[in-house]
Design an enzyme around this catalytic site. Sequence first.
Site, PDB file in Angstrom:
ATOM      1  CG  HIS A  89     -41.319  28.949   3.030  1.00  0.00           C
ATOM      2  ND1 HIS A  89     -41.340  29.442   4.354  1.00  0.00           N
ATOM      3  CD2 HIS A  89     -42.456  29.214   2.507  1.00  0.00           C
ATOM      4  CE1 HIS A  89     -42.635  30.453   4.359  1.00  0.00           C
ATOM      5  NE2 HIS A  89     -43.143  30.319   3.390  1.00  0.00           N
ATOM      6  CB  CYS A 110     -45.755  29.420   0.885  1.00  0.00           C
ATOM      7  SG  CYS A 110     -45.480  29.989  -0.510  1.00  0.00           S
TER       8      CYS A 110
END
Length: 418
Positions: free
Chosen positions: A285, A301
């Site tokens: 992301h 992440c």
Amino acid sequence: MRPFSALAAALMLATALPLSAQEARVHMTPADIEAASYPGAGDLPPGQSALTAKLQILLDRAGISPGVVDGFRGGMSESAIRAFERKHGLAQDGRLDPHVWALLEQHATAPLTGHYTITEQDALGLVDAIPTDYAEKAKMASMGYTSVQERLAERFHMDERFLAQLNPSARFVAGETINITVPAKPSREKVLRIIVDKASGRVAAYDATGRLVVDYPATVGSAATPSPHGSHLVEAAVIDPDYTYNPNINFKQGENDKVLRIPPGPNGPVGNVWIDLSKPTYGIHGTATPSRLFVNQSNGCVRLTNWDAQELARMVVPGQTIVDFLDPGVSIAEVTKPVEPTPMPAVAAGAVTGTVTGGGTADAAEAALLPVPIPATRPVARRLPGQSVSAAADPLAAALNQATGTAAVQGTAQPVAN
């Protein structure tokens, strides 16, 4: 707590130094960047310089993202030089030298800086401020940009303070013409393999032939919430996603113990991009703080700049692109075949028949880019219905067209971790 590798620690320290001394800036103009040249020996000068700014722009154009263009020598620039050296089969020392500079100069055929006239649309959708508390974020209608300056800095891959530095008298209002650096237009090639290397803080993406297409700096997990292991499929890629905060699944932020929906926007917890992986709650992301990729930590992440994440989101193929997380101590170079060294441009200029240094051929050099065999335990690529890429206006492409005179990814997945 898992220890950082020596390389990761060095990169974080090298990046932290310029960030902790952002006032130590030099007088710099677009003309200084255009005229900057490598003296032929030695590394980049310490601190901020027009040469480093030029290097960063050229790396961006070569498909090797330096993160933000800010003119500071630091960890992200060093990691980008290492990635550029890896791409060209050179010794990976992260230092500027005549060979690296000669190859980079091939991307300097167009001006590195330009002018951009701010439009009324550039001031639309701004918010006053972004709160830290997730409960307060959830009350807002958007995680939008807080200023025209922030929006344009991201559009042109620049640090926000560096944009102001090149425009000391600018008010950043509609009708005003400002100085900007000119990055590459986003790549639209398809990538079927992504390699995540936590130790070097880099994410490398390859096409179907195993050719390196792009390489980005990244924040990959943290000691408290480490990134996944092994190989995982890309399930979906979403631009401007909602963000679901669920302390029962992921992590706890502040005193928030309830599930919260945080609206979309570039200043959201995952920036304005979410690439969903087959590993539940994990993804690739964007970020609201691109200059701090090597300083901040993520909640498990893979965090890229918003612009790098957007570019990657438009190149992945849901159900087919595989993301390999390297084990500790394993580098990208170790899981890809050796690359034939790219000759100095002066040598390559006469090689119109496809020959390369060492008696090989261009085809042999291409073959050397193919990755090594993949273990049979990798996930099987498959096609997923209902997730496709549709055409939409690309603000960067339009702005570059103006300064030098895309497609949005849609999906249904929502991020629940960062």
